[in-house]
Motif scaffolding. Structure first.
Motif, short mmCIF file in Angstrom:
data_model
loop_
_atom_site.label_atom_id
_atom_site.label_comp_id
_atom_site.label_asym_id
_atom_site.label_seq_id
_atom_site.Cartn_x
_atom_site.Cartn_y
_atom_site.Cartn_z
N HIS A 1 23.78 38.00 41.27
CA HIS A 1 24.88 37.61 40.38
C HIS A 1 24.81 38.37 39.06
O HIS A 1 25.82 38.88 38.57
N GLN B 1 27.67 40.89 37.66
CA GLN B 1 28.31 40.63 36.37
C GLN B 1 28.17 41.83 35.45
O GLN B 1 29.11 42.22 34.76
N ASN C 1 30.43 44.64 36.48
CA ASN C 1 31.83 44.37 36.22
C ASN C 1 32.14 44.32 34.74
O ASN C 1 33.15 44.83 34.27
N ALA D 1 28.70 47.85 49.71
CA ALA D 1 29.98 48.31 49.18
C ALA D 1 30.96 47.13 49.16
O ALA D 1 31.69 46.94 48.19
N LEU D 2 30.95 46.35 50.22
CA LEU D 2 31.86 45.21 50.28
C LEU D 2 31.52 44.18 49.21
O LEU D 2 32.40 43.62 48.56
N GLN E 1 32.88 45.46 46.07
CA GLN E 1 34.34 45.43 46.12
C GLN E 1 34.85 44.03 45.81
O GLN E 1 35.82 43.85 45.07
N GLU E 2 34.20 43.03 46.41
CA GLU E 2 34.69 41.67 46.26
C GLU E 2 34.26 41.00 44.97
O GLU E 2 35.00 40.21 44.39
N ASN E 3 33.05 41.32 44.52
CA ASN E 3 32.51 40.56 43.39
C ASN E 3 32.43 41.30 42.07
O ASN E 3 32.17 40.70 41.05
N PRO F 1 35.10 43.57 41.13
CA PRO F 1 36.31 44.32 41.45
C PRO F 1 36.77 45.26 40.34
O PRO F 1 37.40 46.27 40.63
N ASP F 2 36.43 44.92 39.09
CA ASP F 2 36.86 45.81 38.02
C ASP F 2 36.03 47.08 38.02
O ASP F 2 36.53 48.17 37.74
N TRP G 1 34.55 48.28 40.75
CA TRP G 1 34.98 48.97 41.96
C TRP G 1 36.29 49.71 41.73
O TRP G 1 36.49 50.82 42.24
N ARG H 1 44.84 43.76 37.78
CA ARG H 1 43.91 44.85 37.55
C ARG H 1 44.61 46.16 37.88
O ARG H 1 45.28 46.28 38.89
N ARG I 1 39.14 45.90 54.27
CA ARG I 1 37.89 45.18 54.10
C ARG I 1 38.05 43.96 53.21
O ARG I 1 37.16 43.12 53.14
N GLN J 1 42.34 40.54 44.34
CA GLN J 1 41.89 41.73 45.04
C GLN J 1 43.00 42.74 45.27
O GLN J 1 42.80 43.77 45.88
#
Lengths: 553, 447
Positions: free
Chosen positions: A115, A119, A122, A144-145, A148-150, A152-153, A155, B67, B375, B406
């Protein structure tokens, strides 16, 4: 790690469209740019970065964060970024940074750290811009996923994600490497860090096989899930381990692998055992037993019966304990499975010891020891010697007890049985404690604690902290005693280790009452009583009388 | 600022389309997308509201946006507009100040104090020594240990070189530093501050008021504080159903509104759906996506497409880079109106070649984006996705919030309100078309 042959690499990469695209991007990028190269095979990731460094025509620095994880202080994201910034400064303006090992900053087994890193990525993404040169992360696909998900900024700044799937030969060789490290004995000696490395490896391989549902792949996946579960169990991550075991179970059921199904059920039962849910433990064990009997898996049958006996022992049902142990023993004798015989003899010794019949216990343990030495079951040897030492301890023969403990310790250290080493150190400490040498006792306990911390064995830390607390109390260092008890208490709660909670609540409660702090102590005793009743622990009745005693004051 | 002309070769084109740089207000590449977004012109509207708010009232509002929609760029435009109208803007990017693991309103108040005073100092606006000392004393007494106080003195001396006339800054830097480093002192500090919160706010506001009194002498009308970056807050659902976002902006709204200044906060898009938000903040403007999607609902598609075309042609010379100029329109459509995705698509196109980007390269670029978006949604989301695809309505629930977060689902606005679609990349992803086909087959069989 088996490395992939170089001939194949050149063909793999040259023919890969994503490789060409990535090269082009890296050649063109000016200033900061973020890239991800997705590849599940560690050796292939390594080669990929080497090839990139050679072909972009730009000076490249490669950083492997997994090297960091071997240092004493584990890296955190800010420290890593600092290091990246330093690297970037030592590179000319057209340099590029290639980073592997990011998974060490995002460990699945450490959600807090994961976490924090997410954080940081991001929230502080602007700091990465200060690098002012292109940055490429080579990561396995689950990572990578995750980003991407957690994050996102973070990514969303990427200029490209380039995928490098493993060819069948690499997948195979990765799996063979893993399978080669088959036995459970392996997991006892790894440090927590090494275990986490293995977890990353298993996870990557599972990713590779994700969409492959051929029979063979299913078998591999089932095995991987099982191994992952074992590691997580060792790290006291019971919930996660359970998840993997359930997947493994499902696969076994789908492929009709009865033996695998039985194994999974047995292992699932142990998770419930750690949680103190003995009803469910028995439920799963009995299902496992049924299957073992169905398919004529006598070893499985005997092992499961042994495990069942242990539950009844915790609950104080001596009759059933004995019955299951004797049935288990019969099968082991019939099949001439010496190692199993040794284990059961050891447990028979244990039950007699608990009932106060040390004479019989000693006989069983000596028999168990003989077998362990015969079949070179080092772990069993150490365990039994540890048990025998208890008898001499009870007789007041501390010299003999210490002798057995020291021999046992030596074996544990030789075999890298960290868990065993920890337990034995605790027992040695007890001897010093009795002798009044608190200094030595404490030293051994602290060594034991350190080992448990290294291996991530939280369950083992609880009795150790408990014992340290006792020593502090005896030395009238009440605050320190309280601190250690609380640590033990928190751990017990965190890992849902019911046995630990029971013991600590009871002893801490007694401590507080004895010190006159009944307002704090009584609730703890009551909690211990509740737990004891719910789980059917030995010694619950004594708590009732303790409560009565202190309530009166 | 380097001179910048539309890129005429593919290497320069790559450089012109970076996804991570917001444009400064005076950047020649800036194209105002506000007229076509269907929402309000943030700079205009917010400046107007501030102008119309008379003392002793303050204007406080939230801004949110997807975003990659160009939010930070728009905020920089707002800053410029405010300056033009003689408002003293203080722009705070929380990234630079706050601790990462959890944000409390206390951190925000501290950040506001620190940045505002630093900004004032940089602009040679004098602040009352006495008030500074009041606040300073309070901090020193209640918060810092003696050791910490001397540590801070040393650090600041090294940083500023002189005995700074800003004791407040000293303390604030210390606190900010400690909070940023996430030391365990943080908890103790926070707890103490919470107990004395009223006093903290009073002292802070005394200083803000003093500053605001001094501003007119320097030709400024008033103070406006813009706090950007809060939307990057990690979204967590707590057991009681609250999210980390609502816990801050709804529950602690009063504290966030306590500074004596016009304040603008950026917030996560998820908050937009929170029913209680309206009670806390009267205005929460959304910077919507540019509605390039062509369908029955969207009347603004043509204008939106034009604006995005201009955005591209300001950065690259289209005929020099693309074999066919229509390729740009294709990419714009595929981006769904997300500026960042468009820039990224162009980069993907550049990846394919050393010369010009052909239609085949465009297909390849689109395919890569489709794989990335594939994904991001789960199998269980497919039903909802199909629904949104056919109705263009956006239900209000956690799943939609996540999908919006997302960018799997895109949100637009027009005079009739908000509507949505799936990101075009999702329509081309491996799983979604298959799901649609299954429905068609089922429908056929039923007949």
């Amino acid at each position: 790690m088996k490395s992939v042959q170089s001939e194949n690499d050149k063909i793999i990469f040259s023919g890969s469209a994503d490789f060409q695209r990535l090269l082009r991007s890296l050649r063109r990028a000016r200033g900061f740019a973020l890239y991800f190269a997705v590849c599940n095979v560690p050796a292939l990731r390594e080669r990929l970065l080497q090839e990139i460094a050679a072909r972009t025509g730009r000076p490249a620095h490669s950083i492997d964060l997994s090297e960091w994880s071997k240092r004493d202080t584990l890296p955190d994201a800010p420290a890593v970024l600092q290091s990246l910034l330093q690297e970037s400064e030592s590179l000319p303006g057209d340099g590029i940074l290639l980073v592997s090992g990011l998974e060490y900053l995002l460990p699945t087994a450490d959600p807090g750290k994961q976490h924090d890193t997410l954080q940081f990525l991001n929230w502080k993404r602007n700091r990465f811009k200060q690098l002012d040169i292109p940055l490429l992360f080579a990561v396995p696909s689950y990572l990578a996923l995750l980003i991407q998900e957690n994050a996102p900024d973070f990514w969303d700044w990427h200029s490209g994600m380039y995928i490098f799937p493993a060819e069948e030969p690499e997948r195979r060789s990765m799996f063979e490497f893993i399978s080669g490290q088959a036995s459970g004995a392996l997991f006892m000696k790894e440090t927590a860090r090494e275990k986490r490395e293995l977890l990353v490896l298993y996870r990557s391989l599972l990713e590779e096989y994700q969409s492959d549902n051929s029979r063979e792949a299913l078998g591999i996946k089932g095995e991987l899930n099982g191994k992952t579960a074992t590691l997580l169990y060792q790290l006291s991550e019971y919930e996660k381990a359970l998840g993997y075991l359930e997947r493994s179970l499902k696969i076994s059921q789908e492929t009709g692998d009865k033996a695998g199904e039985g194994r999974a059920l047995n292992n699932i039962s142990q998770i419930f055992k750690a949680r103190g849910d003995y009803e469910r433990t028995l439920h799963y064990l009995k299902m496992s037993l049924k299957i073992a009997q169905e398919i004529g898996d006598e070893a499985g049958e005997a092992i499961t019966m042994n495990n069942i006996s242990q539950i009844y022992q915790i609950q104080g049902d001596d009759k059933k304990t004995l019955w299951y142990l004797e049935e288990s023993l019969k099968i082991f004798l019939k099949t001439e499975y010496k190692k199993g015989e040794g284990v059961v003899l050891n447990n028979l010794g244990q039950i007699h010891h608990i009932r106060g019949d040390d004479k019989t216990a000693l006989l069983y343990w000596e028999a168990s020891l003989k077998i362990a030495q015969e079949v070179e079951d080092k772990a069993g040897e150490a365990r039994t010697m540890n048990n025998i030492s208890q008898i001499y301890f009870n007789q007041g023969n501390y010299r003999m007890a210490l002798g057995y403990l020291e021999r046992s310790l030596k074996i544990s250290q030789e075999t890298g049985d960290k868990a065993g080493e920890g337990t034995i150190l605790n027992n040695i400490a007890a001897i010093f404690q009795i002798g009044g040498d608190y200094e030595m006792a404490l030293r051994h306990l602290e060594r034991s604690l350190k080992i448990s911390q290294e291996t991530g064995d939280k369950a083992e830390m609880i009795p150790t902290l408990h014992n340290i607390a006792h020593i502090h109390f005896q030395n009238h260092r009440i605050n320190q005693a309280m601190e250690k008890f609380l640590q033990a208490f928190q751990l017990a709660r965190e890992t849902q280790n019911v046995q630990g909670l029971f013991n600590v609540s009871r002893d801490l409660g007694v401590l507080l009452c004895q010190s006159g702090r009944t307002e704090d102590g009584l609730p703890l005793l009551r909690q211990a009583l509740e737990i004891g009743r719910a789980s059917g622990y030995h010694g619950t009745v004594e708590i009732e009388s303790l409560l009565q005693q202190y309530n009166h004051n | 600022m380097e001179n910048f002309f539309p890129a005429a070769n593919i290497d320069d084109a790559y450089h012109a389309c970076h996804p991570e740089l917001p444009l400064e207000a005076d950047d020649p590449r800036y194209v105002s997308l506000n007229p076509v977004r269907g929402g309000v012109d943030i700079a205009e509207v917010v400046a107007r509201r501030i102008r119309r708010t008379k003392t002793p009232d303050f204007h406080r509002q939230l801004i949110t946006g997807h975003r990659g929609s160009g939010k930070t760029t728009e905020l920089k435009q707002l800053q410029e507009k405010l300056k033009q109208e003689k408002f003293f803007p203080v722009y705070i990017d929380v990234e630079n100040l706050l601790d990462i693991s959890d944000i409390s309103y206390l951190d925000i108040l501290i950040a506001i104090g620190k940045e505002t005073f630093e900004c004032a100092w940089d602009n040679r606006i004098e602040i009352s020594d006495e008030l500074l000392e009041n606040l300073d004393d309070w901090f020193a007494e209640r918060i810092l240990t003696e050791e910490e106080r001397s540590d801070v003195e040393t650090t600041l001396k090294n940083q500023f070189g002189v005995d700074a006339k800003i004791p407040l800054l000293r303390i604030l830097s210390a606190i900010s530093g400690q909070i940023s480093s996430g030391s365990s002192r943080k908890e103790t500090i926070r707890r103490t501050m919470e107990q004395d919160l009223r006093v903290l706010i009073i002292r802070l506001n005394d200083l803000l008021d003093d500053l605001r009194l001094k501003l007119p002498k320097m030709g400024w009308k008033d103070l406006v504080i813009i706090i950007d970056g809060m939307e990057k807050m990690h979204y967590k659902l707590y057991a009681d159903g609250q999210s980390s976002h609502s816990a801050l902006f709804v529950e602690h709204a009063e504290q966030l509104k306590s500074p004596h200044a016009h304040v603008i906060y950026t917030v996560p898009i998820s908050l937009h759906f929170n029913k209680n938000l309206g009670d806390s903040f009267s205005e929460a403007d959304v910077i919507p996506m540019v509605p390039v999607i062509e369908n029955k609902r969207n009347t603004g598609a043509a204008a939106a497409m034009q604006a995005m075309q201009r955005l591209v042609s300001c950065r690259i010379a289209i005929e020099a880079i693309f074999e066919q100029p229509e390729s740009v329109s294709e990419l714009i459509r595929f981006s769904g109106g997300s500026v960042r995705d468009l820039l990224r698509l162009i980069r993907f196109g550049c990846d394919e070649t050393d010369e010009k980007i052909s239609p085949a390269h465009i297909k390849s670029a689109q395919n890569r984006m489709a794989i990335e978006y594939d994904r991001l949604f789960r199998d269980e989301d497919l039903e909802l996705l199909k629904e949104i695809h056919s109705t263009n309505e956006l239900p209000v629930n956690d799943t939609v919030a996540r999908l919006l977060h997302q960018r799997v689902v895109m949100e637009y606005m027009d005079s009739k309100g908000r509507w949505g679609t799936l990101h075009p990349a999702v329509l081309q992803s491996p799983r979604f078309p298959a799901a649609l086909k299954r429905d068609e087959k089922r429908a056929k069989r039923k007949r």
